[in-house]
Design a protein around this motif. Structure first.
Motif: not given
Length: 226
Positions: A68, A70-72, A82
């Motif tokens: 998945t 990565a959230y940034k 994301n």
């Protein structure tokens, strides 16, 4: 008041209260081969012979799931990436005191999602159209998530939610929330800052909520003490 001014003001308060608030397939084959060319290749997942001649199973390869992204979070260099879509907790699906508290906290995650992405889908699902004050922040959020602009920070964290869980004659409940908001900034497409605002550690809102068709809906959100 322009939409730009509206969203600028929201960054120092929880948004609504500032105005009144997301294979691999492996194939194998076995050849018929010339007897003099050596032993026949064994297909993936097919029985293979042991030294004693007994057949043994060869395990098939398991497809590897894609990671998945990565959230940034947004920063001075660019918008958030994301961003995970908020997931309503199971507890918040019930018309109970615990359900109302869980919903109130969840509501702010949908608000933060709108801030970071400009996507109001999750927020609209849990907010009634009658929430005029809630709709006032929409133009500003949309403006600052378009034409290369973005919002960094300014996200709201619900540290606590409290309710007497008393249903009014109109079918509404009240829940108060204790909030904390990080410092935020409005960034232009060239990465320059239009406005920056310090964070607030002690904020409080009151939310009017109804349980309609098996789900909670925020009817209105307002600032306590405003």
């Amino acid at each position: 008041m322009t939409s730009r001014t509206c969203i600028s003001e929201r960054l120092r308060l929880p948004v609504i209260s500032a105005v009144a608030v997301s294979v691999l397939a492996l194939s194998g084959c076995s050849g018929g081969g010339d007897p003099q060319a050596g032993p026949t290749a064994t297909a993936v997942g097919s029985p293979a012979q042991s030294a004693s001649g007994a057949a043994t199973a060869t395990p098939s390869a398991t497809p590897t799931p894609k990671p998945t992204p990565a959230y940034k979070p947004a920063d001075a260099k660019g918008r958030a990436q994301n961003v995970p879509v908020p997931i309503l907790p199971k507890t918040a699906e019930r018309e109970t005191k615990a359900g109302l508290v869980a919903f109130a906290k969840y509501w702010y995650t949908t608000l933060n999602f709108a801030y970071e992405t400009g996507n109001f889908g999750p927020l609209d699902k849990v907010t009634a159209p009658t929430c005029a004050l809630c709709q006032k922040v929409r133009p500003g959020i949309l403006e600052w998530n378009s034409k290369g602009r973005w919002i960094s920070g300014g996200l709201v964290k619900a540290n606590g939610a409290f309710t007497e869980f008393v249903k009014s004659s109109t079918g509404e409940y009240q829940v108060s929330t204790q909030l904390e908001q990080s410092a935020g900034a409005l960034h232009k497409a060239d990465a320059s800052i239009e406005k920056s605002v310090p964070g607030s550690q002690v904020l409080a809102d009151i939310m009017i909520v109804r349980f309609v068709d098996g789900r909670w809906k925020a009817v209105n959100v307002d600032r306590l003490g405003a």
